[in-house]
Motif scaffolding. Structure first.
Motif, mmCIF file in Angstrom:
data_model
loop_
_atom_site.group_PDB
_atom_site.id
_atom_site.type_symbol
_atom_site.label_atom_id
_atom_site.label_comp_id
_atom_site.label_asym_id
_atom_site.label_seq_id
_atom_site.Cartn_x
_atom_site.Cartn_y
_atom_site.Cartn_z
ATOM 1 N N ALA A 51 -15.703 -4.520 -5.925
ATOM 2 C CA ALA A 51 -14.475 -5.024 -5.307
ATOM 3 C C ALA A 51 -14.185 -4.300 -3.997
ATOM 4 C CB ALA A 51 -13.300 -4.841 -6.267
ATOM 5 N N ALA A 52 -13.713 -5.052 -3.035
ATOM 6 C CA ALA A 52 -13.328 -4.463 -1.758
ATOM 7 C C ALA A 52 -12.055 -3.646 -1.929
ATOM 8 C CB ALA A 52 -13.108 -5.556 -0.720
ATOM 9 N N GLY A 53 -11.876 -2.718 -1.028
ATOM 10 C CA GLY A 53 -10.678 -1.901 -1.066
ATOM 11 C C GLY A 53 -10.393 -1.329 0.299
ATOM 12 N N ALA A 54 -9.260 -0.631 0.394
ATOM 13 C CA ALA A 54 -8.839 -0.057 1.675
ATOM 14 C C ALA A 54 -8.677 1.444 1.518
ATOM 15 C CB ALA A 54 -7.521 -0.679 2.117
ATOM 16 N N ALA A 80 -1.749 -3.182 5.309
ATOM 17 C CA ALA A 80 -3.167 -2.836 5.392
ATOM 18 C C ALA A 80 -3.793 -2.598 4.016
ATOM 19 C CB ALA A 80 -3.342 -1.590 6.263
ATOM 20 N N MET A 81 -2.987 -2.580 2.974
ATOM 21 C CA MET A 81 -3.489 -2.329 1.620
ATOM 22 C C MET A 81 -4.095 -3.606 1.061
ATOM 23 S SD MET A 81 -0.569 0.072 -0.024
ATOM 24 C CE MET A 81 -0.753 1.833 0.073
ATOM 25 N N GLN A 82 -5.407 -3.697 1.141
ATOM 26 C CA GLN A 82 -6.141 -4.869 0.675
ATOM 27 C C GLN A 82 -7.120 -4.460 -0.418
ATOM 28 O OE1 GLN A 82 -5.378 -7.948 1.988
ATOM 29 N NE2 GLN A 82 -3.812 -6.846 3.159
ATOM 30 N N GLY A 83 -7.369 -5.351 -1.368
ATOM 31 C CA GLY A 83 -8.358 -5.116 -2.409
ATOM 32 C C GLY A 83 -7.786 -4.448 -3.638
ATOM 33 N N GLU A 84 -8.684 -4.128 -4.561
ATOM 34 C CA GLU A 84 -8.288 -3.544 -5.845
ATOM 35 C C GLU A 84 -8.275 -2.022 -5.836
ATOM 36 O OE1 GLU A 84 -11.096 -5.120 -8.639
ATOM 37 O OE2 GLU A 84 -10.103 -7.070 -8.695
ATOM 38 N N HIS A 109 8.577 1.146 -4.055
ATOM 39 C CA HIS A 109 9.119 -0.167 -3.727
ATOM 40 C C HIS A 109 8.283 -0.963 -2.724
ATOM 41 C CE1 HIS A 109 12.600 0.862 -6.092
ATOM 42 N NE2 HIS A 109 12.735 1.988 -5.399
ATOM 43 N N ASP A 110 7.894 -0.334 -1.624
ATOM 44 C CA ASP A 110 7.182 -1.062 -0.576
ATOM 45 C C ASP A 110 5.825 -1.576 -1.042
ATOM 46 O OD1 ASP A 110 9.379 -0.268 0.883
ATOM 47 O OD2 ASP A 110 8.277 1.092 2.206
ATOM 48 N N THR A 111 5.227 -0.912 -2.010
ATOM 49 C CA THR A 111 3.908 -1.318 -2.509
ATOM 50 C C THR A 111 3.974 -1.969 -3.894
ATOM 51 O OG1 THR A 111 3.529 0.878 -3.436
ATOM 52 C CG2 THR A 111 2.751 0.497 -1.179
ATOM 53 N N ARG A 112 5.162 -2.271 -4.358
ATOM 54 C CA ARG A 112 5.330 -2.822 -5.710
ATOM 55 C C ARG A 112 4.524 -4.101 -5.920
ATOM 56 N NH1 ARG A 112 11.144 -3.214 -7.915
ATOM 57 N NH2 ARG A 112 10.662 -1.029 -8.190
ATOM 58 N N ALA A 113 4.559 -5.033 -4.976
ATOM 59 C CA ALA A 113 3.823 -6.299 -5.129
ATOM 60 C C ALA A 113 2.317 -6.054 -5.199
ATOM 61 C CB ALA A 113 4.148 -7.242 -3.981
ATOM 62 N N ILE A 114 1.832 -5.055 -4.471
ATOM 63 C CA ILE A 114 0.405 -4.726 -4.477
ATOM 64 C C ILE A 114 -0.001 -4.193 -5.852
ATOM 65 C CG2 ILE A 114 -1.356 -3.246 -3.406
ATOM 66 C CD1 ILE A 114 0.590 -3.326 -0.879
#
Length: 194
Positions: A51-54, A80-84, A109-114
């Motif tokens: 899996a791709a990641g950042a 910029a937070m993409q991938g697993e 909070h800011d990364t909750r959806a990720i």
């Protein structure tokens, strides 16, 4: 039996201690000195699997494949937070430049959806730079908290890893010795009987 839904850490001994690896959708903080190998642990995790990641580098010139996140605001960091498999190097820089409230808000909070989307995020936290209150706030925000320690005894260096917090699971009751080798961290998977 290991949980197959977990993500390998890239370190066989750590996967064993975590019953298969890191859980998906988790906030993981790795704490240690700059010489403890925490960056190596983070890079092993980031490079493992298909899996791709950042890898967001806030502290130094990024290496190949890493994202130059120096100077990004928290909205740009989250974008910029993409991938697993995501690494933020480092949470210490975020605390120093934006303050503990902004860093806590970012992690929770800011990364909750990720995180809710199943990504596993590793944050690096350098010891000796923060107040006890700042460290406690970061410990509380983490789902998994791992500490890397090293001590010099005469002419020998002793390195140990402690899994100090593991949300919804049993925390291992012992520290795990590890070595830093050319390709990263290597954990001992055997126990010494005295």
């Amino acid at each position: 039996m290991a949980d197959t839904s977990k993500r390998s850490t890239g370190i066989a001994g750590l996967d064993l201690a975590l019953d298969g690896g890191f859980p998906p959708g988790a906030r993981i903080i790795i704490s240690g000195s700059p010489l403890s190998g925490l960056e190596l642990l983070a890079q092993q995790f980031w490079r493992t699997g298909n899996a791709a990641g950042a890898y967001l580098m806030l502290d130094a010139v990024p290496r190949e494949g890493m994202t130059d996140a120096r100077g990004m605001d928290t909205a740009a960091l989250a974008g910029a937070m993409q991938g697993e498999r995501i690494v933020v190097d480092s949470l210490s820089t975020l605390i120093a430049t934006r303050g503990i409230d902004a860093a806590t808000r970012f992690v929770l909070h800011d990364t909750r959806a990720i995180v809710e989307g199943g990504a596993t995020i590793i944050y690096l936290l350098y010891t000796g730079l923060h107040s006890p209150l700042e460290e406690a706030r970061m410990m509380r925000a983490a789902d998994v908290f791992i500490t890397l320690r090293h001590q010099v005894h005469g002419n020998e260096v002793e390195r140990t890893l402690a899994i100090e917090k593991l949300k919804d699971a049993n925390v291992p009751q012992r520290v795990i010795p590890y070595h830093i080798i050319a390709k990263g961290l290597e954990l001992s998977t055997t126990s010494r009987v005295v």
